[in-house]
Design a protein around this motif. Structure first.
Motif, PDB file in Angstrom:
ATOM      1  N   GLN A   1       0.859  -1.193   0.000  1.00  0.00           N
ATOM      2  CA  GLN A   1       0.000   0.000   0.000  1.00  0.00           C
ATOM      3  C   GLN A   1       0.894   1.241   0.000  1.00  0.00           C
ATOM      4  O   GLN A   1       1.406   1.658   1.037  1.00  0.00           O
ATOM      5  CB  GLN A   1      -0.926   0.011   1.221  1.00  0.00           C
ATOM      6  CG  GLN A   1      -1.903   1.166   1.112  1.00  0.00           C
ATOM      7  CD  GLN A   1      -3.133   1.000   1.969  1.00  0.00           C
ATOM      8  OE1 GLN A   1      -3.151   0.244   2.927  1.00  0.00           O
ATOM      9  NE2 GLN A   1      -4.186   1.729   1.621  1.00  0.00           N
ATOM     10  N   PHE A   2       1.044   1.826  -1.179  1.00  0.00           N
ATOM     11  CA  PHE A   2       2.062   2.857  -1.350  1.00  0.00           C
ATOM     12  C   PHE A   2       1.525   4.278  -1.257  1.00  0.00           C
ATOM     13  O   PHE A   2       2.261   5.198  -0.948  1.00  0.00           O
ATOM     14  CB  PHE A   2       2.779   2.663  -2.681  1.00  0.00           C
ATOM     15  CG  PHE A   2       3.487   1.345  -2.764  1.00  0.00           C
ATOM     16  CD1 PHE A   2       4.441   1.012  -1.805  1.00  0.00           C
ATOM     17  CD2 PHE A   2       3.218   0.450  -3.774  1.00  0.00           C
ATOM     18  CE1 PHE A   2       5.109  -0.204  -1.853  1.00  0.00           C
ATOM     19  CE2 PHE A   2       3.883  -0.763  -3.835  1.00  0.00           C
ATOM     20  CZ  PHE A   2       4.822  -1.095  -2.881  1.00  0.00           C
ATOM     21  N   ILE A   3       0.252   4.471  -1.615  1.00  0.00           N
ATOM     22  CA  ILE A   3      -0.327   5.814  -1.488  1.00  0.00           C
ATOM     23  C   ILE A   3      -1.669   5.727  -0.774  1.00  0.00           C
ATOM     24  O   ILE A   3      -2.318   4.684  -0.785  1.00  0.00           O
ATOM     25  CB  ILE A   3      -0.512   6.538  -2.848  1.00  0.00           C
ATOM     26  CG1 ILE A   3      -1.321   5.678  -3.802  1.00  0.00           C
ATOM     27  CG2 ILE A   3       0.820   6.937  -3.436  1.00  0.00           C
ATOM     28  CD1 ILE A   3      -1.825   6.447  -4.998  1.00  0.00           C
ATOM     29  N   MET A   4      -2.100   6.847  -0.171  1.00  0.00           N
ATOM     30  CA  MET A   4      -3.379   6.940   0.528  1.00  0.00           C
ATOM     31  C   MET A   4      -3.514   5.828   1.577  1.00  0.00           C
ATOM     32  O   MET A   4      -4.567   5.213   1.716  1.00  0.00           O
ATOM     33  CB  MET A   4      -4.537   6.837  -0.491  1.00  0.00           C
ATOM     34  CG  MET A   4      -4.408   7.797  -1.663  1.00  0.00           C
ATOM     35  SD  MET A   4      -4.712   9.482  -1.209  1.00  0.00           S
ATOM     36  CE  MET A   4      -6.451   9.586  -1.599  1.00  0.00           C
ATOM     37  N   GLY A   5      -2.458   5.582   2.323  1.00  0.00           N
ATOM     38  CA  GLY A   5      -2.474   4.518   3.328  1.00  0.00           C
ATOM     39  C   GLY A   5      -2.504   5.069   4.740  1.00  0.00           C
ATOM     40  O   GLY A   5      -2.644   6.276   4.960  1.00  0.00           O
ATOM     41  N   PRO A   6      -2.351   4.161   5.717  1.00  0.00           N
ATOM     42  CA  PRO A   6      -2.481   4.563   7.125  1.00  0.00           C
ATOM     43  C   PRO A   6      -1.352   5.467   7.620  1.00  0.00           C
ATOM     44  O   PRO A   6      -1.568   6.293   8.506  1.00  0.00           O
ATOM     45  CB  PRO A   6      -2.453   3.222   7.872  1.00  0.00           C
ATOM     46  CG  PRO A   6      -1.786   2.261   6.928  1.00  0.00           C
ATOM     47  CD  PRO A   6      -2.149   2.724   5.551  1.00  0.00           C
ATOM     48  N   ARG A   7      -0.166   5.340   7.038  1.00  0.00           N
ATOM     49  CA  ARG A   7       0.953   6.164   7.544  1.00  0.00           C
ATOM     50  C   ARG A   7       0.802   7.621   7.141  1.00  0.00           C
ATOM     51  O   ARG A   7       1.089   8.519   7.925  1.00  0.00           O
ATOM     52  CB  ARG A   7       2.283   5.588   7.070  1.00  0.00           C
ATOM     53  CG  ARG A   7       2.624   4.297   7.789  1.00  0.00           C
ATOM     54  CD  ARG A   7       3.827   3.615   7.196  1.00  0.00           C
ATOM     55  NE  ARG A   7       4.138   2.402   7.932  1.00  0.00           N
ATOM     56  CZ  ARG A   7       3.498   1.256   7.764  1.00  0.00           C
ATOM     57  NH1 ARG A   7       2.523   1.147   6.879  1.00  0.00           N
ATOM     58  NH2 ARG A   7       3.824   0.189   8.478  1.00  0.00           N
ATOM     59  N   GLY A   8       0.351   7.843   5.924  1.00  0.00           N
ATOM     60  CA  GLY A   8       0.125   9.217   5.481  1.00  0.00           C
ATOM     61  C   GLY A   8      -0.935   9.885   6.339  1.00  0.00           C
ATOM     62  O   GLY A   8      -0.792  11.036   6.749  1.00  0.00           O
ATOM     63  N   LYS A   9      -1.996   9.129   6.634  1.00  0.00           N
ATOM     64  CA  LYS A   9      -3.083   9.663   7.452  1.00  0.00           C
ATOM     65  C   LYS A   9      -2.583   9.948   8.871  1.00  0.00           C
ATOM     66  O   LYS A   9      -2.879  10.998   9.449  1.00  0.00           O
ATOM     67  CB  LYS A   9      -4.221   8.632   7.467  1.00  0.00           C
ATOM     68  CG  LYS A   9      -5.531   9.181   7.963  1.00  0.00           C
ATOM     69  CD  LYS A   9      -6.667   8.255   7.508  1.00  0.00           C
ATOM     70  CE  LYS A   9      -8.050   8.809   7.762  1.00  0.00           C
ATOM     71  NZ  LYS A   9      -8.262   9.582   8.945  1.00  0.00           N
ATOM     72  N   ALA A  10      -1.807   9.021   9.411  1.00  0.00           N
ATOM     73  CA  ALA A  10      -1.255   9.215  10.767  1.00  0.00           C
ATOM     74  C   ALA A  10      -0.355  10.444  10.791  1.00  0.00           C
ATOM     75  O   ALA A  10      -0.405  11.251  11.729  1.00  0.00           O
ATOM     76  CB  ALA A  10      -0.491   7.976  11.205  1.00  0.00           C
ATOM     77  N   PHE A  11       0.457  10.595   9.747  1.00  0.00           N
ATOM     78  CA  PHE A  11       1.349  11.767   9.707  1.00  0.00           C
ATOM     79  C   PHE A  11       0.530  13.056   9.674  1.00  0.00           C
ATOM     80  O   PHE A  11       0.854  14.025  10.375  1.00  0.00           O
ATOM     81  CB  PHE A  11       2.294  11.709   8.497  1.00  0.00           C
ATOM     82  CG  PHE A  11       3.092  12.973   8.342  1.00  0.00           C
ATOM     83  CD1 PHE A  11       4.072  13.309   9.258  1.00  0.00           C
ATOM     84  CD2 PHE A  11       2.823  13.852   7.292  1.00  0.00           C
ATOM     85  CE1 PHE A  11       4.783  14.507   9.146  1.00  0.00           C
ATOM     86  CE2 PHE A  11       3.531  15.042   7.169  1.00  0.00           C
ATOM     87  CZ  PHE A  11       4.513  15.364   8.096  1.00  0.00           C
ATOM     88  N   GLU A  12      -0.538  13.081   8.869  1.00  0.00           N
ATOM     89  CA  GLU A  12      -1.376  14.288   8.802  1.00  0.00           C
ATOM     90  C   GLU A  12      -1.923  14.637  10.191  1.00  0.00           C
ATOM     91  O   GLU A  12      -1.923  15.801  10.600  1.00  0.00           O
ATOM     92  CB  GLU A  12      -2.546  14.070   7.835  1.00  0.00           C
ATOM     93  CG  GLU A  12      -2.114  14.032   6.378  1.00  0.00           C
ATOM     94  CD  GLU A  12      -3.255  13.665   5.427  1.00  0.00           C
ATOM     95  OE1 GLU A  12      -3.127  13.936   4.235  1.00  0.00           O
ATOM     96  OE2 GLU A  12      -4.285  13.101   5.882  1.00  0.00           O
ATOM     97  N   GLU A  13      -2.378  13.620  10.910  1.00  0.00           N
ATOM     98  CA  GLU A  13      -2.949  13.870  12.240  1.00  0.00           C
ATOM     99  C   GLU A  13      -1.879  14.335  13.224  1.00  0.00           C
ATOM    100  O   GLU A  13      -2.094  15.263  14.008  1.00  0.00           O
ATOM    101  CB  GLU A  13      -3.660  12.610  12.753  1.00  0.00           C
ATOM    102  CG  GLU A  13      -5.013  12.446  12.085  1.00  0.00           C
ATOM    103  CD  GLU A  13      -5.609  11.060  12.242  1.00  0.00           C
ATOM    104  OE1 GLU A  13      -5.080  10.251  13.051  1.00  0.00           O
ATOM    105  OE2 GLU A  13      -6.606  10.771  11.545  1.00  0.00           O
ATOM    106  N   GLU A  14      -0.725  13.690  13.166  1.00  0.00           N
ATOM    107  CA  GLU A  14       0.357  14.072  14.090  1.00  0.00           C
ATOM    108  C   GLU A  14       0.864  15.487  13.799  1.00  0.00           C
ATOM    109  O   GLU A  14       1.147  16.265  14.705  1.00  0.00           O
ATOM    110  CB  GLU A  14       1.502  13.049  13.989  1.00  0.00           C
ATOM    111  CG  GLU A  14       1.130  11.698  14.586  1.00  0.00           C
ATOM    112  CD  GLU A  14       1.971  10.541  14.048  1.00  0.00           C
ATOM    113  OE1 GLU A  14       1.638   9.381  14.365  1.00  0.00           O
ATOM    114  OE2 GLU A  14       2.944  10.792  13.291  1.00  0.00           O
ATOM    115  N   ALA A  15       0.975  15.810  12.502  1.00  0.00           N
ATOM    116  CA  ALA A  15       1.454  17.146  12.123  1.00  0.00           C
ATOM    117  C   ALA A  15       0.432  18.213  12.546  1.00  0.00           C
ATOM    118  O   ALA A  15       0.799  19.260  13.078  1.00  0.00           O
ATOM    119  CB  ALA A  15       1.707  17.220  10.616  1.00  0.00           C
ATOM    120  N   ALA A  16      -0.855  17.935  12.345  1.00  0.00           N
ATOM    121  CA  ALA A  16      -1.898  18.885  12.753  1.00  0.00           C
ATOM    122  C   ALA A  16      -1.829  19.103  14.257  1.00  0.00           C
ATOM    123  O   ALA A  16      -1.915  20.237  14.738  1.00  0.00           O
ATOM    124  CB  ALA A  16      -3.274  18.377  12.330  1.00  0.00           C
ATOM    125  N   GLY A  17      -1.648  18.026  15.008  1.00  0.00           N
ATOM    126  CA  GLY A  17      -1.543  18.127  16.458  1.00  0.00           C
ATOM    127  C   GLY A  17      -0.348  18.967  16.867  1.00  0.00           C
ATOM    128  O   GLY A  17      -0.453  19.865  17.703  1.00  0.00           O
TER     129      GLY A  17
END
Ligand SMILES: *Cc1c(COP(=O)(O)O)cnc(C)c1O
Length: 366
Positions: A31-47
């Motif tokens: 799973q190379f794009i639109m996966g769980p790590r990208g989403k986690a990074f977005e949440e962590e960066a927003a936080g």
């Protein structure tokens, strides 16, 4: 021993043990794009940045482009920005069909001068695009006042300012959107291209999710013309590891900057102003000198890297000259002749800072 501008290899070596198994896992799951790590990074960066939402995209340039679209900037609009920046800032304005209007910068902070911005407002002005240059936040209170008076939208170029804050409020949390770059040499850099858009506006965030994915909110239905601009899973692995350490990295940069200041206190150079203590993350340490080119040559002879950001202001570049329409920005033009960026990265050794400063101090002339 030669001293580089940045040491990406050295920093990555300290992360290798952590990122290697994660990278292997991404490669194994496929799973190379639109996966769980990208989403986690977005949440962590927003936080970390203290914003409601963050949307990963393929580059800082795309972040600016999509942020302007989501902010409703388009053909016929004027966007006031700085000529003393990287080309991508003005490119994004032209991509959406708007016109960049260049206002001059402040001699000390290198950032947009709010008075020059106010003077550049016309009935066509739609938005302001300030750049938190070299990691120093723009005077957002003053700029916000100009925006409020004229009913303008603000999109921030935060490509060089991840973690920089003014009065405790991070860059990227002031305007309708903030655009970040993870180009490898940025103060938060990936292992390739990447970008992020921050916003506190849910509607803007949802529009950005569509814009980065072919204008689609469910597979094969396209609500509007969109783009292919996603932050991939391999980048997210590297960025999550670095995000955990960004506070320490930015502290390290400040430590290097303070050491430069100490060693250059008596040299005939203009040190970068610090508008608010602790606010600057020193993506670059940029001083001014009358004999900049001589200093650069002396550093080179001593096997020490240095760089000129930016040698030609954007209103003087062929790519933007027509849009600029003969704009006059004398401070930016003078800075282009005088600025010099010294090596800057969190791991830069004390002895190296001393060696660099010694060459600068010996060579600088009033
Ligand atoms: C690096 C940079 C960009 C563009 O970012 P990319 O990720 O390289 O597309 C935009 N604005 C500024 C001020 C930058 O320094």
């Amino acid at each position: 021993m030669s001293i580089p501008m940045v040491d990406l290899k050295g920093q990555m070596a300290t992360l290798m043990e952590e990122v290697e198994p994660e990278i292997r896992e991404v490669l194994e799951t496929g799973q190379f794009i639109m996966g769980p790590r990208g989403k986690a990074f977005e949440e962590e960066a927003a936080g970390f940045l203290g914003v409601q939402r963050a949307v990963g995209v393929a580059s800082g340039t795309d972040a600016l482009h999509l942020a302007l679209l989501a902010a409703g900037v388009g053909p016929g609009d004027e966007v006031i920005t700085t000529p003393f920046t990287f080309a991508a800032t003005a490119e994004a304005i032209l991509y959406v069909g708007a016109r960049p209007v260049f206002a001059d910068v402040d001699r000390e902070s290198y950032n947009l001068d709010p008075e020059a911005v106010a003077a550049a407002v016309t009935p066509r002005t739609r938005a302001l695009l300030p750049v938190h240059l070299f990691g120093q936040p723009v005077d957002m209170e003053a700029l916000g006042a100009v925006a409020e008076e004229h009913g303008l939208t603000i999109v921030e170029d935060c490509a060089q300012s991840f973690g920089a804050a003014r009065g405790g409020r991070t860059t990227g949390a002031w305007g309708v959107a903030g655009a970040f770059s993870f180009f490898p040499s940025k103060n938060l850099g990936g292992a390739g291209d990447g970008g992020l858009i921050t916003t506190n506006d849910e509607a803007v965030a949802d529009r950005l999710l569509r814009l980065r994915n072919h204008g689609s909110s469910r597979p094969y239905y396209h609500d509007e013309l969109g783009f292919n601009s996603r932050l991939d899973e391999l980048q997210a692995v590297v960025l999550r590891a670095k995000l955990k350490r960004i506070r320490a990295y930015n502290e390290g940069r400040r430590r290097v900057a303070m050491a430069y200041r100490r060693h250059l206190a008596d040299a005939p150079v203009t040190l970068p102003a610090e508008v608010e203590e602790g606010a600057h993350v020193y993506h670059q340490f940029v001083l001014q000198a009358a004999n900049r080119d001589e200093i650069k040559a002396a550093l080179q002879a001593a096997d020490i890297a240095s760089a000129v950001y930016y040698a030609v202001p954007l209103h003087r570049q062929p790519a933007f000259a027509e849009a600029a329409g003969g704009a006059s920005c004398p401070v930016a033009e003078e800075l282009a002749e005088r600025v010099l960026a010294l090596p800057m990265f969190p791991e830069l050794a004390k002895e190296d800072v001393e060696r660099i400063a010694a060459v600068v101090a010996e060579t600088a002339r009033p």
